[in-house]
Motif scaffolding. Structure first.
Motif, PDB file in Angstrom:
ATOM      1  N   ARG A 145     -14.062   0.344  -6.217  1.00 25.07           N
ATOM      2  CA  ARG A 145     -13.114   0.144  -5.117  1.00 25.07           C
ATOM      3  C   ARG A 145     -13.840   0.047  -3.777  1.00 25.07           C
ATOM      4  O   ARG A 145     -13.456  -0.745  -2.913  1.00 25.07           O
ATOM      5  N   ALA A 163       2.172   2.013  -3.439  1.00 28.46           N
ATOM      6  CA  ALA A 163       1.147   2.599  -4.308  1.00 28.46           C
ATOM      7  C   ALA A 163       0.894   4.061  -3.943  1.00 28.46           C
ATOM      8  O   ALA A 163       0.698   4.907  -4.827  1.00 28.46           O
ATOM      9  N   TYR A 205     -15.222   3.918 -10.940  1.00 35.00           N
ATOM     10  CA  TYR A 205     -14.071   3.303 -10.271  1.00 35.00           C
ATOM     11  C   TYR A 205     -14.097   3.512  -8.753  1.00 35.00           C
ATOM     12  O   TYR A 205     -13.582   2.675  -8.002  1.00 35.00           O
ATOM     13  N   ALA A 248       1.478   7.348  -6.411  1.00 39.42           N
ATOM     14  CA  ALA A 248       0.381   8.275  -6.725  1.00 39.42           C
ATOM     15  C   ALA A 248       0.732   9.707  -6.344  1.00 39.42           C
ATOM     16  O   ALA A 248       0.408  10.654  -7.073  1.00 39.42           O
ATOM     17  N   LYS A 292       0.835  -1.198   0.000  1.00 33.74           N
ATOM     18  CA  LYS A 292       0.000   0.000   0.000  1.00 33.74           C
ATOM     19  C   LYS A 292       0.875   1.255   0.000  1.00 33.74           C
ATOM     20  O   LYS A 292       0.624   2.211  -0.744  1.00 33.74           O
ATOM     21  N   HIS A 318      -8.677   4.124  -7.549  1.00 32.46           N
ATOM     22  CA  HIS A 318      -8.591   3.069  -6.531  1.00 32.46           C
ATOM     23  C   HIS A 318      -7.619   3.457  -5.417  1.00 32.46           C
ATOM     24  O   HIS A 318      -7.919   3.300  -4.224  1.00 32.46           O
ATOM     25  N   THR A 319      -6.451   3.957  -5.792  1.00 34.01           N
ATOM     26  CA  THR A 319      -5.465   4.352  -4.786  1.00 34.01           C
ATOM     27  C   THR A 319      -5.970   5.524  -3.957  1.00 34.01           C
ATOM     28  O   THR A 319      -5.786   5.558  -2.732  1.00 34.01           O
ATOM     29  N   GLN A 364      -8.165   4.229 -13.608  1.00 33.07           N
ATOM     30  CA  GLN A 364      -8.679   3.274 -12.635  1.00 33.07           C
ATOM     31  C   GLN A 364      -7.749   3.157 -11.428  1.00 33.07           C
ATOM     32  O   GLN A 364      -8.183   3.212 -10.276  1.00 33.07           O
ATOM     33  N   GLU A 365      -6.444   3.011 -11.694  1.00 34.66           N
ATOM     34  CA  GLU A 365      -5.476   2.878 -10.609  1.00 34.66           C
ATOM     35  C   GLU A 365      -5.478   4.106  -9.709  1.00 34.66           C
ATOM     36  O   GLU A 365      -5.410   4.001  -8.485  1.00 34.66           O
ATOM     37  N   SER A 366      -5.558   5.277 -10.312  1.00 26.66           N
ATOM     38  CA  SER A 366      -5.533   6.519  -9.529  1.00 26.66           C
ATOM     39  C   SER A 366      -6.740   6.627  -8.618  1.00 26.66           C
ATOM     40  O   SER A 366      -6.626   7.005  -7.439  1.00 26.66           O
ATOM     41  N   LYS A 418      -3.554   6.125 -16.085  1.00 23.50           N
ATOM     42  CA  LYS A 418      -3.850   5.325 -14.888  1.00 23.50           C
ATOM     43  C   LYS A 418      -5.121   5.816 -14.202  1.00 23.50           C
ATOM     44  O   LYS A 418      -5.126   6.088 -13.005  1.00 23.50           O
TER      45      LYS A 418
END
Length: 692
Positions: free
Chosen positions: A494, A131, A490, A135, A128, A422-423, A418-420, A416
């Protein structure tokens, strides 16, 4: 100071354009000064151990091994980060970087602050933390000021600093909330309070006629409280009060901001907001009077508080009841009066209560009654009933604001999305889980029940200008519609995953429109992917959710639940935007080179991505059509489960009648609130407590 001279040289045009290179030179000169004042250490681990032993940092090594911490530190420094403007670097080192107690030495670079935030919020989970570092170093996500400033420090303030409280109609409740407001102000909290349940001036107390003094004296008590509990003189206390427009005292409430108001009633530092149901606008449109009601007489007649009633549905019933004390006012004249007050002071904020509750996915659990200091928080709320000494209190649900923002430019260019999101949801969840503010029992109770967060965004105008899209255009609305629909998707995804991982959903999930599936109907019926070729090209490297994806998510949410009762809220972004080299929130810029005065120094901030080509896409908000600004916000609002802090910009050429029309237009377009109205010849102090 050399860097101030270089920064000011930006305005000295060369070949007809700003000398933007001077701003970069100013940043370099400031960085050189930082290097001289920066305390040096032999290696990252030695640095952390020294600062932990000296009481500057919490003990990170209680949760992480040295190798894990070193790897994360190396990751942060591997980006070769450089601030993109003089404003960014000066703002970071003056306001955020850890310093020695005597303020003579810096103890952190940007990378070190990011590392401390990541280590604290990850709570011993290296994956975590990694990540989070990515970010934050890539500046795809930015925590709100309280989190970014305080996380990881041994002597820290709270990670959230904005609260919403509701007063019941009793002296016990007034005293209780006055104390809460002072306790929260002491720790840096900005506090908004709903006064709509208080009985009006002249109403009886224990049968004694004309005993009640109304809302204005309570406002004065609160203003004095915030001025007294001012974080030991380091920062002013910040408070706001809200009142329902159908409350008997509404005229006195607005008069407190008049320039020529009597000093006994004038409110100087407290912010004001009006709660306005749709019924008021219906009456104004018809050109008829509206009635204001004495709230205690309403409670005596119906056993319900005026502010808790559905006035849109029950207005005629209130008017007809002989025991309800009431008097008529002109609805259109009230709109003009609100506009005049805004021209004089920037206030009141306007809360479109009916819009907020109509779009509320948790309407079966409770109603939205007010908002916060920056008008983007919309959550259910119930008052606490405070007993006499020795009697039990009934603690209701109050609200705290847990905020952070995506940087639209960096999210889009990284690919990114989705990743952004989610994070960001993980980071905000960590703040919610770690928040334990016992001075506000109602906010503490609601946080544990609802896990509410508020993910927002910044740099919309910067993104549009960089991509040669005009802020007022259909292409801008097309982009905003698609981007925020995807952010909504998203964030739900999450939240569902966290609920599945933990086996926990927010309290009352089964009564929500998420559980019934009703929330998802608009996304099954309409495709929110781009409509224009220009915007489709912007998303060419990203996969956006289709109606089929929404149908899949609907089924997953109904099966696993959601961890967060509230997820999205677009706050104004102030100093954090400068650090990110971003335009504020989703709002348009005011000047292509902004002038900011801090103490005795003036700083000039060229908007991001400014060039001779993009200059023409950076139209000032004061020259924009405010109807088109409202249209853009209205495209985003359906995808944001809470609200959007929306500022209107007017000039001396704008009439009160035209401003009133904007209020009506915003209500019809589905906005939930309007924040300040900024006039070009008016300076309104920024909301520093809730600004991200």
């Amino acid at each position: 100071m050399r860097y101030l001279e270089l920064n000011s040289a930006v305005l000295h045009k060369k070949d007809g354009f700003f000398q933007l290179e001077k701003d970069r030179e100013a940043a370099q000169a400031f960085e050189a000064e930082v290097e001289q004042k920066l305390r040096k250490f032999s290696d990252p681990i030695q640095r952390l151990k020294a600062l932990i032993s000296e009481g500057y940092y919490e003990d990170f090594f209680a949760r992480y091994g040295e190798e894990e911490v070193l790897e994360l530190s190396d990751l942060a420094y591997s980006y070769g980060f450089r601030f993109q403007s003089f404003m960014a670097i000066s703002k970071f080192y003056k306001d955020y970087a850890l310093k020695t107690d005597d303020k003579k030495q810096y103890l952190e670079r940007y990378e070190d602050r990011v590392l401390a935030v990541a280590l604290h919020l990850a709570q011993g989970n290296p994956a975590k933390a990694r990540a989070y570092v990515e970010a934050l170093m890539e500046q795809r996500y930015q925590p709100a000021t309280p989190t970014f400033l305080n996380a990881g420090r041994a002597r820290r303030g709270e990670l959230v600093s904005c609260f919403l409280l509701e007063l019941d109609d009793s002296l016990n409740s007034i005293g209780y909330n006055l104390n809460q407001a002072m306790q929260l102000s002491k720790i840096g909290g900005g506090v908004a309070l709903n006064l709509s349940k208080l009985r009006a001036k002249g109403e009886p107390i224990k049968g004694v006629a004309h005993a009640a003094k109304g809302v204005v004296p309570v406002m004065k008590l609160l203003e004095d409280a915030f001025n007294y509990a001012d974080q030991m003189g380091q920062r002013k206390g910040a408070g706001a009060v809200y009142l329902n427009i159908f409350h008997w005292d509404v005229e006195d409430f607005l008069d407190t901001k008049k320039i020529n108001a009597d000093e006994k009633s004038r409110i100087q530092t407290l912010s004001l907001g009006l709660i306005v149901p749709a019924k008021f606008f219906e009456l104004a449109e018809r050109g008829v009077d509206f009635y204001v009601f004495a709230p205690y007489s309403v409670y005596q007649a119906f056993g319900e508080h005026l502010d808790d009633m559905d006035i849109d549905r029950r207005y005629e019933e209130l008017v007809a009841h002989p025991a309800v004390k009431k008097r008529p006012l002109s609805a259109r004249a009230m709109l003009t009066r609100i506009a005049q007050t805004q021209f004089e002071s920037g206030y009141p904020y306007i809360i479109y209560k009916s819009n907020a509750n109509q779009a509320h996915p948790l309407k079966r659990l409770g109603q939205i009654k007010m908002s916060n200091l920056c008008t983007e928080i919309f959550q259910l709320q119930t008052p606490s009933v405070i007993g006499d000494y020795g009697e039990p209190d009934q603690i209701g649900y109050d609200i705290n604001c847990n905020l952070g923002s995506l940087n639209i430019v960096n999210v889009m260019e990284s690919g990114k999305l989705q990743e952004s999101v989610h994070t960001a949801m993980d980071l905000l969840t960590a703040v919610s889980d770690l928040s334990d503010i016992r001075n506000t029992p109602g906010a503490h109770k609601a946080n544990r029940a609802f896990h509410a967060v508020g993910l927002g965004a910044m740099n919309l105008h910067g993104f549009l200008a960089k991509n040669r899209i005009r802020y007022e255009s259909e292409e801008a609305r097309d982009f905003a519609r698609s981007f925020f629909a995807a952010v909504n998707f998203y964030s739900l995804e999450r939240s569902m995953q966290i609920a599945q991982e933990r086996g926990v959903s927010f309290e009352g999930f089964e009564l929500s429109e998420y559980a019934s599936g009703a929330y998802f109907e608009r996304y099954l019926a309409e495709d929110f992917r781009p409509r224009s070729d220009v915007v489709r090209a912007l998303f060419a490297h990203l996969e956006l959710p289709s109606p089929a994806d929404w149908a899949r998510l609907q089924a997953e949410v109904q099966k696993h639940g959601l961890y967060h009762a509230y997820r999205l809220a677009i706050a104004p972004t102030a100093s954090i935007s400068y650090i990110q080299n971003a335009t504020p929130s989703i709002q348009p810029i005011v000047e292509v080179v902004e002038t900011r005065t801090y103490g005795n120094a003036t700083t000039y901030y060229p908007v991001p991505f400014l060039s001779e080509e993009t200059y023409w896409y950076y139209k000032s908000a004061y020259h924009m059509n405010m109807y088109r600004l409202i249209d853009l916000v209205a495209e985003i609002q359906p995808h944001v489960d809470q609200g959007i802090s929306t500022v209107l910009y007017v000039t001396s050429e704008t009439s009160t009648r035209e401003l009133a029309r904007l209020y009506v237009y915003a209500e019809r377009k589905g906005l939930k609130s309007l924040y300040y109205t900024r006039a070009k010849n008016l300076s309104v102090e920024e909301c520093v407590s809730c600004a991200v």
